[in-house]
Each structure stands twice: as structure tokens, then as C-alpha cells.
Design a protein around this motif. Structure first.
Motif, PDB file in Angstrom:
ATOM      1  N   ASN A   1     -43.015  -4.764  57.611  1.00 29.75           N
ATOM      2  CA  ASN A   1     -41.559  -4.671  57.516  1.00 29.75           C
ATOM      3  C   ASN A   1     -40.911  -5.833  58.260  1.00 29.75           C
ATOM      4  OD1 ASN A   1     -40.871  -2.412  55.948  1.00 29.75           O
ATOM      5  ND2 ASN A   1     -41.479  -1.047  57.606  1.00 29.75           N
TER       6      ASN A   1
ATOM      7  N   LEU B   1     -32.170  -9.526  52.997  1.00 26.32           N
ATOM      8  CA  LEU B   1     -33.552  -9.252  53.388  1.00 26.32           C
ATOM      9  C   LEU B   1     -34.475  -9.175  52.187  1.00 26.32           C
ATOM     10  CD1 LEU B   1     -32.823  -6.550  56.114  1.00 26.32           C
ATOM     11  CD2 LEU B   1     -33.271  -8.973  56.457  1.00 26.32           C
TER      12      LEU B   1
ATOM     13  N   PRO C   1     -41.665  -1.706  71.998  1.00 28.42           N
ATOM     14  CA  PRO C   1     -42.330  -2.053  73.249  1.00 28.42           C
ATOM     15  C   PRO C   1     -43.153  -0.920  73.868  1.00 28.42           C
ATOM     16  CG  PRO C   1     -39.916  -2.087  73.480  1.00 28.42           C
ATOM     17  CD  PRO C   1     -40.209  -1.870  72.048  1.00 28.42           C
TER      18      PRO C   1
ATOM     19  N   ARG D   1     -38.804  -4.177  67.050  1.00 27.70           N
ATOM     20  CA  ARG D   1     -38.760  -2.701  67.016  1.00 27.70           C
ATOM     21  C   ARG D   1     -39.242  -2.127  65.685  1.00 27.70           C
ATOM     22  NH1 ARG D   1     -32.927  -2.688  69.502  1.00 27.70           N
ATOM     23  NH2 ARG D   1     -33.424  -3.532  71.521  1.00 27.70           N
TER      24      ARG D   1
ATOM     25  N   SER E   1     -40.103   6.941  50.811  1.00 24.78           N
ATOM     26  CA  SER E   1     -40.384   6.497  52.180  1.00 24.78           C
ATOM     27  C   SER E   1     -41.094   5.157  52.253  1.00 24.78           C
ATOM     28  CB  SER E   1     -41.210   7.536  52.954  1.00 24.78           C
ATOM     29  OG  SER E   1     -40.500   8.726  53.066  1.00 24.78           O
TER      30      SER E   1
ATOM     31  N   GLU F   1     -38.646  -2.921  62.773  1.00 27.35           N
ATOM     32  CA  GLU F   1     -37.680  -2.869  61.668  1.00 27.35           C
ATOM     33  C   GLU F   1     -37.368  -4.231  61.035  1.00 27.35           C
ATOM     34  OE1 GLU F   1     -34.135  -0.901  62.907  1.00 27.35           O
ATOM     35  OE2 GLU F   1     -35.275   0.804  63.676  1.00 27.35           O
ATOM     36  N   THR F   2     -37.129  -4.204  59.723  1.00 29.03           N
ATOM     37  CA  THR F   2     -36.852  -5.419  58.966  1.00 29.03           C
ATOM     38  C   THR F   2     -35.611  -6.141  59.490  1.00 29.03           C
ATOM     39  OG1 THR F   2     -37.696  -4.212  57.070  1.00 29.03           O
ATOM     40  CG2 THR F   2     -36.656  -6.316  56.626  1.00 29.03           C
ATOM     41  N   ALA F   3     -34.496  -5.401  59.595  1.00 29.60           N
ATOM     42  CA  ALA F   3     -33.224  -6.039  59.962  1.00 29.60           C
ATOM     43  C   ALA F   3     -33.266  -6.579  61.388  1.00 29.60           C
ATOM     44  CB  ALA F   3     -32.080  -5.043  59.804  1.00 29.60           C
TER      45      ALA F   3
ATOM     46  N   ASN G   1     -35.355  -9.626  61.531  1.00 27.11           N
ATOM     47  CA  ASN G   1     -34.622 -10.707  60.891  1.00 27.11           C
ATOM     48  C   ASN G   1     -33.708 -11.411  61.893  1.00 27.11           C
ATOM     49  OD1 ASN G   1     -31.827 -11.320  59.230  1.00 27.11           O
ATOM     50  ND2 ASN G   1     -33.657 -11.963  58.143  1.00 27.11           N
ATOM     51  N   LYS G   2     -32.950 -10.631  62.646  1.00 27.46           N
ATOM     52  CA  LYS G   2     -32.017 -11.195  63.619  1.00 27.46           C
ATOM     53  C   LYS G   2     -32.754 -11.937  64.730  1.00 27.46           C
ATOM     54  CE  LYS G   2     -28.352  -7.783  63.486  1.00 27.46           C
ATOM     55  NZ  LYS G   2     -27.906  -6.604  64.215  1.00 27.46           N
ATOM     56  N   VAL G   3     -33.748 -11.258  65.280  1.00 31.50           N
ATOM     57  CA  VAL G   3     -34.471 -11.840  66.414  1.00 31.50           C
ATOM     58  C   VAL G   3     -35.185 -13.120  65.999  1.00 31.50           C
ATOM     59  CG1 VAL G   3     -36.461 -11.476  67.914  1.00 31.50           C
ATOM     60  CG2 VAL G   3     -34.736  -9.707  67.704  1.00 31.50           C
TER      61      VAL G   3
ATOM     62  N   LEU H   1     -41.225  -9.094  56.444  1.00 30.73           N
ATOM     63  CA  LEU H   1     -40.183  -9.240  55.421  1.00 30.73           C
ATOM     64  C   LEU H   1     -38.900  -9.794  56.052  1.00 30.73           C
ATOM     65  CD1 LEU H   1     -40.544  -5.908  53.397  1.00 30.73           C
ATOM     66  CD2 LEU H   1     -41.017  -8.208  52.568  1.00 30.73           C
ATOM     67  N   GLY H   2     -38.558  -9.282  57.224  1.00 28.63           N
ATOM     68  CA  GLY H   2     -37.367  -9.742  57.930  1.00 28.63           C
ATOM     69  C   GLY H   2     -37.490 -11.204  58.330  1.00 28.63           C
TER      70      GLY H   2
ATOM     71  N   ALA I   1     -31.725 -13.446  72.295  1.00 28.16           N
ATOM     72  CA  ALA I   1     -32.988 -13.738  71.612  1.00 28.16           C
ATOM     73  C   ALA I   1     -33.375 -15.195  71.811  1.00 28.16           C
ATOM     74  CB  ALA I   1     -32.881 -13.408  70.129  1.00 28.16           C
TER      75      ALA I   1
ATOM     76  N   SER J   1     -42.160 -14.593  72.191  1.00 26.68           N
ATOM     77  CA  SER J   1     -42.664 -13.306  71.730  1.00 26.68           C
ATOM     78  C   SER J   1     -41.638 -12.245  72.080  1.00 26.68           C
ATOM     79  CB  SER J   1     -44.001 -12.998  72.414  1.00 26.68           C
ATOM     80  OG  SER J   1     -44.474 -11.736  72.016  1.00 26.68           O
ATOM     81  N   GLN J   2     -41.012 -11.668  71.033  1.00 24.05           N
ATOM     82  CA  GLN J   2     -39.971 -10.664  71.273  1.00 24.05           C
ATOM     83  C   GLN J   2     -40.141  -9.501  70.317  1.00 24.05           C
ATOM     84  OE1 GLN J   2     -35.902 -12.146  71.830  1.00 24.05           O
ATOM     85  NE2 GLN J   2     -36.727 -14.204  71.851  1.00 24.05           N
ATOM     86  N   THR J   3     -39.541  -8.372  70.671  1.00 26.77           N
ATOM     87  CA  THR J   3     -39.718  -7.194  69.821  1.00 26.77           C
ATOM     88  C   THR J   3     -38.744  -7.183  68.648  1.00 26.77           C
ATOM     89  OG1 THR J   3     -39.642  -4.791  69.701  1.00 26.77           O
ATOM     90  CG2 THR J   3     -38.226  -5.810  71.350  1.00 26.77           C
TER      91      THR J   3
ATOM     92  N   ASN K   1     -42.210   6.636  57.633  1.00 21.55           N
ATOM     93  CA  ASN K   1     -42.985   5.405  57.643  1.00 21.55           C
ATOM     94  C   ASN K   1     -44.047   5.482  56.550  1.00 21.55           C
ATOM     95  OD1 ASN K   1     -44.994   3.496  58.247  1.00 21.55           O
ATOM     96  ND2 ASN K   1     -44.462   3.528  60.414  1.00 21.55           N
TER      97      ASN K   1
ATOM     98  N   ASP L   1     -35.217  -1.120  52.859  1.00 27.56           N
ATOM     99  CA  ASP L   1     -36.003  -0.379  53.843  1.00 27.56           C
ATOM    100  C   ASP L   1     -35.350   0.991  54.018  1.00 27.56           C
ATOM    101  OD1 ASP L   1     -37.180   0.586  56.115  1.00 27.56           O
ATOM    102  OD2 ASP L   1     -36.740  -1.142  57.383  1.00 27.56           O
TER     103      ASP L   1
END
Lengths: 315, 338
Positions: B255, A231, B196, B226, A141, B228-230, B233-235, B258-259, A282, B222-224, B66, A235
């Protein structure tokens, strides 16, 4: 006399128009949207989604569905992380093991649903849970930082285009070719259109079905390799929700949820439409609720448009 | 009864599958609800802990997927094994952090088993209050850890549920202040937020903003992500394109850091934009050491549950009265990682 338009162009006109509208909209809202940086960002982020979409296209065409691909991405990524980080295997071996995981899961999905004639919806839903559990077990995890040689895959480029993007384009081309020009592709379409007819014409549809799920699993593992290399980390929650994104992209691309109809190239455009939408939202700094509302609305709109296109085609 | 309406249910093969699946699930379920000793008499309503009887403490966490809660659980189990004569521990988590309904159910189950105390890291800072109130009315001590219950809702219900935990806003401010030393006034920075609807995510964002204001930095986006790494990464890749002069990004967890780092690398901007994380997970330690991530914040997850359990035991044995307790928050920089 109507002017003759090649059917292939007509097939994707709706998608290209939708894409052009989206790009025009974001270009007017975000000053940096029309830039090389945006193209590069999208090109580096879409390969995983494209691989998933190619596999999902086949699964939908045979009239099935695969809900487990997101979790398979998570599990495959975890296995890759463990192979590289804990067992210190060489990269090619680690990748082979990873692809083996995806192939096995796809094979199990296909075999179970074929052997007991279960809807693939429920079998892959079960697998969604199991693969995710496996991902948590494999990583304890914890997010693993992988780094090192695996990152070179994402860094590499051919003629200035990133290697993962070249690979995913290749997957689309091969996927479309196999679908349209090979016996396997014809069988797959036939199974989705009318399985009984296929049976009565003396063809056993079961190997085709199992093969399609296995291919889908392998492609999910390839997506995981791309994801981890980009990445630089594995994860255990990676890939969550990817299955729905893949299904959305494929359906936007004109593949029928009822089976028997679809194109891999359409799915590719479906992925690009979603990626452009995500990136554009975005860039204009849209907040989360707006993003979700817009993404959902675009999916529904695209599918409704597609319905009109096919209605007019069949008349 | 061969004429079953659902004919597929009467197929023997189907029954076998369903039957064995249920057995399997049950076995798995039993296996995962660890430290299995049966909790106290389920009939006890008012005073659940009788003199001389070992109390049961139920630890209800968020997602065990987590790392933060894994660490928390390990800390709790270690504490329990060292104090096994003092109390029995039942720990439970939910599948993912958004699964509020499942956590409500868990609290009700624990209350139904008449445990002595419930130590809870609520998935939602408001929605878990009613079930906890019911548990308290049944005489169970409730201690809130990690994610603080909404004060307004507690006040309107005339409830006092003590909170043991870190000040996320303070932690985020520490990280932001440290970052500010590396920048100059007017520099552009961005935030990648947590989910959020998460209170701790909102607090971290506020803490980052406090630091940004104090140092006169310019918050441009400033954006979320969520959590998560991926997603981060996109945002963040899109943010980088729309704000070419960005100097730093503050991420509400590691996490997402890292993204963000991966996005910088892809854009060829690694080193040009500073990355700040939060949580001090194992995956970022080497990156903090190498300077790829400037700093992160440690909230000592392992101690968090321990503090909560200890406090719950004190309340059960009437040694302590319920007031909030703050746990330490530490900034982790290159100098702290060896």
C-alpha cells in the motif's frame, strides 16, 4: 490615530504570521525546503483536504459537526474504483456516481439529525462506521489499483498549476462568496448563531441544515476523486482520520466549534499550515512521536492565538 | 415509570430508534460471526477436548480491513471446509490493527467458550501475552501466527507459545538484496516504515537495513507511512524533495509502495527512483509486471492460518510438541508475475 488596515487583511494576519513563522523555521532546518519542489508537493497533496475543509467550515458554522467525511472519502473512492475497475464505466459517469454517493450520505446525515433533532455528532459518528463498512464491502477489503484515465485529473495543469489545486482554490472562492454574499450563507450563519431567532423571524432552518450536510458530503466525494486520481489506487482504508484533520484545519482557520462564526478562506490557510507542518517535519526527518507532538501542539497554539484575536476584536 | 431522570429516554420515538438500532446491530453481529455452530460445553476447564469430540479452533486475527488478513481468513475457511469433520472454525478480527484492547477481549471470549485451540495473529507482540497465558492455564492450546510474541516477555513468564510464521526480516533482506543488484555502492536509498509499534514492521525495516549495509548503500532517510497509501505518499513526497539524489525507496508494505509511486509520478521522477514493496497484494501485481515496482515479498497469508490451525490440531491431539515453525517467504519479481 491608528493607521487604517483593511479588515480583511487583519482577519488573516494571525494565520499568515503563523504560516510565515513555520516556513522560516523549516527553511532554516531543511536545505531543500524553500524550493519549487516543496511548493509543488504541497500543492499536489492539499486539494483533498481543502475540499473537506470547505464543507466542514459550513457544517461548523451551522453549529454541527461531521465526523463521517473521512469514511465518505473511503467509500466514495471505493465506489469510484469499482465503477472504473470492475464495471468499466466511462470516467465522467463514474465520477457522477461517486458524487451521488457523497450527496446521499450527506443528505441522510442532515435529514436524520434534523428530523429527530439528534446531535450531528452522534449521527455522523454512526455514519463514520457505516460508510467505512461500505468501503470494505465495495472493495472486498482489497486495495484496488485504478490507474488509467482517472490519473489524468491529477496530471492535468492549467498555466502550470495542477488542475486539482485550481479546483480547490475555486471551491474556496465560491465557498467564501456564498457564505458572505448570499441568502443561503446568511441563513447558515444565522442558524449557527441563534436558531431560535431564525425560527421566530419566520425562516425554516431545516432546509439550510440539510443542504449544508449534503454539500459537505459532495465535497468529501470530490476529495475522494482527487485522492484516487493522485494515488492511482482506491484504498478501503483511505481517508481514515481525515475528519479530524479537516476539523483541526477549520478551527485553526478561526471557525468557531460553537457555530455562527467562520470563514472559508481561514480554513484554507488552516489546511496550508497543517500541510506545511507535515511536509517540513518529514523533510527534516522527524520521527513519528515528534511529528504527532508537534502537530498537536501547533493545533492548540493556533486555536489559543485565535481566541486572543477574537477577544481583542470584540472589545 | 414516567418520571425518568433522563427524560429524552422516555420519548417513544427515541426508544424505538434505540431499540431498532440495537436489534439491527445484534443482527449484523450475528451475521458476521460466521461458521456459527455453537462451541463446546462452556464448563469444561481442564481438558477441553474429550475423546471423539470435534475440537473448535478459534482464529483471532488483526484487521479484516487488511487484504492480508482477508486472504488469511479465506485460506482458513477453505482448509476448514476441506477438513470439516476434524474441527470447527470460529474466525474473528478486530476493527483496526491498533485495537489491542478489543483483541484481548476476543481472546477472553474465546477462552470463555472453552474452545480447543486459539490461533492468534497478535495486534501487539507483548500486550496479548497475559490473556493467552490465562487461556493456556485453562487448557487451551495457543498457537501464535504472523506477528511473533516478544521472546523476553515469554521467557520472564516461563511461557512457551509456539510461533508459526514467516521471518519478516529475512523477507525484507531478500527484497533489499534484489534491489542492491540494480544499484551500486554509495547510492542513496530511503525506507518508508510500517506503523512504529508493529513488530513485523520493525523486522522489515531491520531486514532492509541488513541488505543496505551488506551492499554499502547509503540510507539517507527512514520514516513511517503508518501502513497507509496516502500517508506514505505525503511522507515520501517530502523525502524526495529533501534528498534529490535518492535512487530507491524500500516500503514496508505494498500500500505504501503505491503511495510512493504516486509521489514519484507527481514529482516527474517515475523511473528515476526504484520502488520496492512487501506483501504481494493484488493491486501491485500489474505494477510489478510493468516494472513500476521492482519487487515485492509474498508471505503466503492463505497458508499461514492453515499452518497455524494444522499445528494447533496436532498439539490438541498431542501429536506435536510446541516448537516454532518457520513458513516460506518468497521474493516476487517481474519474472514471477505472469
Amino acid at each position: 490615530m491608528k493607521p487604517k488596515i483593511p479588515p480583511a487583511v487583519l482577519e488573516y494576519t494571525g494565520l499568515l504570521v503563523a504560516l510565515a513563522l513555520l516556513i522560516a523555521f523549516f527553511a532554516s532546518k531543511a536545505p531543500h525546503f524553500l524550493s519549487i519542489a516543496t511548493v509543488r508537493t504541497i500543492a499536489s497533496s492539499v486539494p483533498d483536504a481543502v475540499f473537506l475543509a470547505v464543507g466542514m467550515t459550513y457544517v461548523l458554522i451551522i453549529g454541527g459537526i461531521d465526523l463521517s467525511v473521512g469514511s465518505v472519502v473511503g467509500l466514495s473512492g471505493a465506489v469510484l474504483g469499482v465503477c472504473l475497475g470492475v464495471w468499466k464505466l466511462p470516467v465522467p459517469v463514474a465520477i457522477l456516481v461517486t458524487l451521488g454517493v457523497g450527496a446521499s450520505i450527506g443528505f441522510i446525515n442532515g435529514s436524520i439529525s434534523v428530523r429527530w433533532r439528534l446531535p450531528s455528532f452522534i449521527v455522523t459518528l454512526g455514519m463514520l462506521e457505516m460508510a467505512r463498512g461500505g468501503a470494505f464491502l465495495a472493495t472486498g477489503s482489497q486495495t484496488m489499483y485504478v490507474g488509467g484515465p482517472i490519473e489524468r485529473i491529477a496530471d492535468a495543469s492549467i498555466f502550470g498549476i495542477s488542475l486539482p489545486f485550481v479546483c480547490c482554490i475555486l471551491a474556496v472562492v465560491v465557498g467564501q462568496f456564498v457564505l458572505v454574499r448570499t441568502v443561503f450563507g446568511r441563513y447558515a450563519t444565522g442558524v449557527g448563531r441563534n436558531e431560535k431567532a431564525i425560527r421566530y423571524s419566520g425562516i425554516n432552518p431545516l432546509p439550510t441544515k440539510i443542504a449544508v450536510f449534503t454539500i459537505c458530503g459532495v465535497l468529501a466525494s470530490i476529495a475522494a476523486v482527487m485522492n484516487v486520481s493522485r494515488l492511482a489506487s482506491a484504498d478501503p482504508n483511505g481517508g481514515t482520520g481525515f475528519e479530524l484533520q479537516a476539523i483541526a484545519a477549520v478551527v485553526i482557520g478561526g471557525t468557531s466549534l460553537m457555530g455562527g462564526r467562520g470563514t472559508v478562506i481561514g480554513s484554507f490557510f488552516g489546511v496550508i499550515i497543517i500541510a506545511v507542518l507535515e511536509n517540513g517535519l518529514a523533510q527534516i526527518g522527524a520521527q513519528d512521536p515528534v511529528k504527532r507532538l508537534a502537530t498537536g501542539a501547533v493545533i492548540i497554539l493556533a486555536v489559543v492565538l485565535d481566541r486572543y484575536r477574537h477577544r481583542s476584536a470584540s472589545i | 415509570m414516567k418520571h425518568c431522570r433522563f427524560s429524552f429516554l422516555s420519548r417513544p420515538s427515541f426508544q424505538i430508534i434505540i431499540g431498532s438500532a440495537i436489534c439491527l446491530l445484534a443482527a449484523v453481529g450475528c451475521g458476521s460471526s460466521d461458521s456459527g455452530s455453537a462451541p463446546g460445553a462452556p464448563t469444561a476447564k481442564t481438558d477441553t477436548v474429550k475423546a471423539g469430540q470435534k475440537p473448535t479452533v478459534a482464529l483471532v486475527m488483526k484487521s479484516l480491513a487488511n487484504e492480508f488478513f482477508q486472504t488469511m481468513q479465506k485460506g482458513a475457511e477453505k482448509h476448514n471446509s476441506e477438513h470439516s469433520s476434524d474441527y470447527t472454525l470460529i474466525s474473528n478480527g478486530i476493527k483496526d490493527e491498533q485495537d489491542v484492547a478489543k483483541q484481548q477481549e476476543l481472546v477472553q471470549q474465546m477462552a470463555g467458550q472453552a474452545v480447543g485451540a486459539i490461533v492468534i495473529a497478535p495486534a501487539d507482540s507483548k500486550a496479548l501475552i497475559p490473556v493467552c497465558e490465562k487461556a493456556m492455564k485453562a487448557g487451551i492450546a495457543v498457537v501464535n501466527i504472523d506477528n511473533k510474541f516478544d521472546r523476553d516477555v515469554l521467557t520472564s513468564r516461563h511461557l512457551a507459545i509456539p510461533f508459526v510464521g514467516p521471518d519478516n526480516r529475512k523477507g525484507a533482506k531478500l527484497a533489499g538484496d534484489y534491489l542492491a543488484k540494480k544499484l551500486k555502492a554509495g547510492d542513496e536509498v530511503a525506507i518508508v516504515e510500517g506503523a512504529p509499534n508493529a513488530f513485523n514492521g520493525i523486522q522489515r525495516k531491520l531486514g532492509f537495513e541488513d541488505a543496505i549495509k551488506a551492499a554499502n548503500l547509503k540510507l539517507v532517510d527512514s520514516q513511517t507511512g503508518r501502513w497507509e497509501t496516502a500517508e506514505a505518499n505525503k511522507v515520501f513526497a517530502a523525502m524526495l524533495t529533501s534528498h534529490p539524489n535518492l535512487k530507491a525507496v524500500l516500503c514496508a508494505n505494498d500500500n505504501m509502495a503505491l503511495g510512493a509511486l504516486a509521489a514519484l509520478k507527481a514529482a516527474g521522477k517515475k523511473g528515476a527512483v526504484i520502488v520496492v514493496g512487501f506483501d504481494n497484494i493484488t493491486a501491485v501485481r500489474d505494477l510489478v509486471k510493468s516494472g513500476d515496482i521492482l519487487c515485492t515479498v509474498d508471505q503466503h497469508a492463505d497458508q499461514l492460518a492453515t499452518f497455524g490451525i494444522q499445528y494447533a490440531l496436532d498439539i490438541v491431539s498431542k501429536k506435536a510438541s510446541p516448537v516454532d515453525k518457520e513458513t516460506p517467504v518468497d521474493l516476487i519479481t517481474q519474472a514471477d508475475v505472469k
